[in-house]
Design an enzyme around this catalytic site. Structure first.
Site, PDB file in Angstrom:
ATOM      1  N   LYS A  87       0.847  -1.195   0.000  1.00  0.00           N
ATOM      2  CA  LYS A  87       0.000   0.000   0.000  1.00  0.00           C
ATOM      3  C   LYS A  87       0.888   1.252   0.000  1.00  0.00           C
ATOM      4  CE  LYS A  87      -3.996   1.973   2.485  1.00  0.00           C
ATOM      5  NZ  LYS A  87      -4.904   1.859   3.645  1.00  0.00           N
ATOM      6  N   SER A  99     -10.008   2.243   2.562  1.00  0.00           N
ATOM      7  CA  SER A  99      -9.052   2.891   1.712  1.00  0.00           C
ATOM      8  C   SER A  99      -8.062   1.954   1.020  1.00  0.00           C
ATOM      9  CB  SER A  99      -8.251   3.899   2.545  1.00  0.00           C
ATOM     10  OG  SER A  99      -7.460   3.228   3.512  1.00  0.00           O
ATOM     11  N   SER A 155     -10.535   0.063   6.870  1.00  0.00           N
ATOM     12  CA  SER A 155      -9.895   0.047   5.546  1.00  0.00           C
ATOM     13  C   SER A 155      -9.193  -1.234   5.144  1.00  0.00           C
ATOM     14  CB  SER A 155      -8.888   1.184   5.452  1.00  0.00           C
ATOM     15  OG  SER A 155      -9.568   2.375   5.191  1.00  0.00           O
TER      16      SER A 155
HETATM   17  N1  GLN Z   1     -13.535   4.761   5.688  1.00  0.00           N
HETATM   18  C1  GLN Z   1     -12.965   5.232   6.917  1.00  0.00           C
HETATM   19  C2  GLN Z   1     -12.532   6.672   6.760  1.00  0.00           C
HETATM   20  O1  GLN Z   1     -12.683   7.176   5.712  1.00  0.00           O
HETATM   21  C3  GLN Z   1     -11.838   4.361   7.363  1.00  0.00           C
HETATM   22  C4  GLN Z   1     -10.593   4.597   6.640  1.00  0.00           C
HETATM   23  C5  GLN Z   1      -9.481   3.746   7.140  1.00  0.00           C
HETATM   24  O2  GLN Z   1      -9.696   2.768   7.836  1.00  0.00           O
HETATM   25  N2  GLN Z   1      -8.279   4.156   6.791  1.00  0.00           N
HETATM   26  O3  GLN Z   1     -12.061   7.281   7.675  1.00  0.00           O
END
Ligand code: GLN
Length: 494
Positions: free
Chosen positions: A79, A161, A185
């Site tokens: 990532k 994400s 995410s």
């Molecule tokens: N979807 C969540 C956010 O936008 C979680 C993102 C994540 O876990 N990095 O904050």
């Protein structure tokens, strides 16, 4: 042969190398070709084929010499949030343009130290903010799954994400991928792509060298094609790191050994608060199927209550932006990446940040600075922290009552269309995290495992939440679900 090689699990690669059925160089070549042929998915933001080939050669020698390490010759996708020495690291943001760290994150250092190689850096939501991988500066990632078993042409999101990670793993563009989870995410993208993802206990994996989003919530973990592969990867990733003050000095067990332990004597909690209004019947049915699978394997199912669940999402969307606004203050045009000149230093900051951050990141910074501002700190931030304590206590209470793990759906729906939610209000998007944020707020380990397909022939996942540092119970339970439900892969169209 080439397509067959990229279809193998990490465990199968390891066995095949040991038997000399194929070599790391052949496997890397197959992956490089697969990645080249999958540009339509937009999963990678940078590729490192030469390095992967060189590493594969070195792995070949080690295998011949009988000195193979646990991940010898395993090609991974990384990532874009993880700092990789000398290699593109931008958290999928414009503001980090051209940034190539001179250091390696602890997570990637551990994986490479155990013999894995890197095929490249994976796309993601900008600074890991999002649930659909549409906030990336590099554009959306496309889910390799399509509705109707591939008959539809409509592009779906791979979740976020870690959408590049989930799409690449599902489409056989790497054997496994690193990911991070601040509010879901790892688990939500895994659920949207029929892959397995685990967010370990807060403190299990070092955050050193991982671009920070919300430091009290961020945790790294793997996305893989099978439960066993996730166990193999997490064992290498986890462990104490003196460079991260929140890293836990607790021995890392052999997670693979937990697989096959079954569910005898285990008490699995079913929280009534996760039966949310408007939840599709298919999700409800999947959850029932999961309960039956665990019961068949000997688990005792217990109805439980986690009364503060409904406050988790609003509290998360105060705590996470607050921490993000503080963490992202460092991107000022002086130290990293992009610089847009101005007439003085203040206007240079302003111009750089205005041009460098995308809309969602700006929204989070504004919410974060607002809830931390002198007049609102007590009303919002402090209150959210109190709610967080109550959420944590809910879990502590059920664990004290002898619950070993909790089973819930991973997401309120299967993958949605590109543009479908991002064009609606941000709240719609935030609601995607409804089942996942609680584990981050409480610091608990949580895992998503595919459990079936919905009526549109798209994968759906179940979530297991465990006691602190008891990831082994999650691996054992997830394997029971995988054994009963099977594994899922998309039909190739790209
Ligand atoms: N979807 C969540 C956010 O936008 C979680 C993102 C994540 O876990 N990095 O904050």
């Amino acid at each position: 042969m080439t397509a067959e090689l990229t279809g193998l699990s990490i465990a199968a690669l390891r066995d095949g190398y040991a038997k000399k059925s194929f070599s790391p160089v052949e496997v890397v070549d197959a992956y490089v070709a697969a990645v080249d042929g999958a540009k339509a998915l937009n999963a990678y933001v940078a590729t490192t084929p030469d390095r992967a080939r060189a590493d594969a050669k070195a792995s070949e020698e080690r295998i011949s010499a009988g000195t193979a390490r646990p991940l010898e010759g395993i090609p991974l996708g990384i990532k874009d949030l993880f700092a990789t020495e000398g290699v593109h690291t931008q958290a999928a943001s414009h503001i980090l343009d051209g940034f190539k760290p001179f250091y390696e994150s602890t997570i990637t250092a551990r994986l490479f130290g155990d013999g894995a190689t890197m095929l490249g850096k994976l796309n993601m939501d900008e600074f890991a903010m999002g649930s659909s991988n549409e906030t990336s500066f590099y554009g959306p990632v496309v889910n390799p799954w399509r509705a109707g078993g591939g008959s539809s042409n409509a592009a779906l999101v791979p979740g976020g994400s870690s959408g590049g990670s989930s799409a690449a793993v599902a489409a056989n563009l790497c054997a496994g991928a690193t990911a991070t989870d601040t509010g879901g995410s790892i688990r939500q993208p895994a659920a949207f792509t029929g892959t397995v993802g685990i967010k370990p206990t807060y403190g299990r994996c070092s955050r050193w060298g991982t671009v920070a989003f919300a430091s009290s919530l961020d945790q790294a973990g793997p996305i893989a094609r099978t439960v066993r592969d996730a166990a193999i990867m997490l064992r290498s990733m986890a462990g104490f790191d003196p460079k991260d003050s929140t890293s836990a000095d607790i021995p890392v067990p052999d997670y693979e050994a937990a697989i096959g332990r079954g569910m005898k004597g285990k008490r699995i909690g079913i929280p009534k608060e996760y039966r949310v209004d408007g939840m599709p019947e298919e999700i409800e049915a999947l959850w029932a199927k999961g309960r039956a699978m665990l019961a068949d394997a000997g688990a005792e199912l217990v109805d439980i209550s986690l009364p503060h669940t409904k406050y988790a999402l609003p509290a998360y969307y105060i705590v996470a932006p607050a921490e993000a606004s503080s963490n992202l203050a460092r991107y000022d045009g002086v130290r990293y990446g992009l610089r847009v000149p101005g007439r003085d230093v203040i206007s240079m900051y302003e111009n750089t940040r205005a041009a460098g951050f995308g809309t969602e990141v700006k929204r989070r910074i504004m919410i974060g600075t607002y809830v931390l501002s002198a007049g609102y700190y007590d009303a919002y931030y402090l209150r959210a922290q109190k709610v967080r304590t109550l959420i944590k206590r809910d879990f502590e209470t059920v664990f004290a009552d002898g619950i070993d793990a909790i089973l819930t759906p991973a997401t309120p729906s299967s993958a949605f269309g590109v543009g479908e939610m991002s064009k609606a209000s941000p709240i719609e998007m935030y609601l995607n995290d409804i089942f996942t944020v609680t584990a981050n707020m409480a610091g608990l380990p949580a895992m998503a495992v595919p459990a079936g397909l919905d009526g549109r022939q798209l994968p759906l996942g179940l979530q297991l939440i465990g006691r602190p540092f008891e990831e082994e119970t999650l691996f054992a339970a997830a394997q029971v679900i995988e054994d009963a439900a099977g594994t899922f892969s998309p039909k190739r169209w790209w």
